[in-house]
Design an enzyme around this catalytic site. Structure first.
Site, mmCIF file in Angstrom:
data_model
loop_
_atom_site.group_PDB
_atom_site.id
_atom_site.type_symbol
_atom_site.label_atom_id
_atom_site.label_comp_id
_atom_site.label_asym_id
_atom_site.label_seq_id
_atom_site.Cartn_x
_atom_site.Cartn_y
_atom_site.Cartn_z
ATOM 1 N N CYS A 43 0.845 -1.208 0.000
ATOM 2 C CA CYS A 43 0.000 0.000 0.000
ATOM 3 C C CYS A 43 0.877 1.253 0.000
ATOM 4 O O CYS A 43 1.504 1.563 1.007
ATOM 5 C CB CYS A 43 -0.890 -0.038 1.244
ATOM 6 S SG CYS A 43 -1.684 1.521 1.645
ATOM 7 N N CYS A 46 0.280 3.693 2.787
ATOM 8 C CA CYS A 46 0.773 3.202 4.082
ATOM 9 C C CYS A 46 2.262 3.490 4.223
ATOM 10 O O CYS A 46 2.737 3.888 5.290
ATOM 11 C CB CYS A 46 0.522 1.702 4.229
ATOM 12 S SG CYS A 46 -1.226 1.249 4.160
#
Length: 123
Positions: A43, A46
């Site tokens: 991600c 993230c």
């Protein structure tokens, strides 16, 4: 007393077990996509948010619990029936929340150090 305790968990079952063990504490949870062998999440948001969140952890309340929770691989996360989405009502990763309250930062909000600091310092 330690400023805070960081716990790393993988998946919904481990997450619920750890939360239950610490229900008498101030619990903050950072949900992120799983990391590969190099320690990089699938991600991109993230990856961008984690250093921001970590830079503000000095503001965590004393004796609180910080849970670093990996939600799974991308195909599991994209499944609308996964436990994080279905039970916890998470809409995206990264998500930072104060467990048991309505306080929550989602996705791009986790890029803002001021918002993260407010989450850690406000009751």
């Amino acid at each position: 007393m330690a400023p805070y305790t960081e716990l790393k968990v993988q998946g919904y079952e481990e997450f619920t077990k750890v939360v239950k063990e610490h229900e008498d504490k101030n619990v903050f949870v950072y949900f992120t996509g799983n990391k590969n062998e190099q320690g990089v999440s699938w991600c991109p948001d993230c990856v961008k948010a984690e250093p921001v969140v970590r830079s503000q952890m000095e503001y965590l309340p004393e004796d609180s619990i910080f849970i670093f929770c990996q939600v799974g691989e991308r195909p599991y996360w994209k499944d609308s029936g996964n436990a994080f989405k279905k039970i916890l009502k998470l809409r995206g990763v990264p998500t930072l929340l104060r467990y048991g309250t309505a306080q929550k930062l989602e996705e791009e909000e986790c890029f803002d150090a001021n918002l993260v600091q407010m989450m850690f310092t406000e009751e």
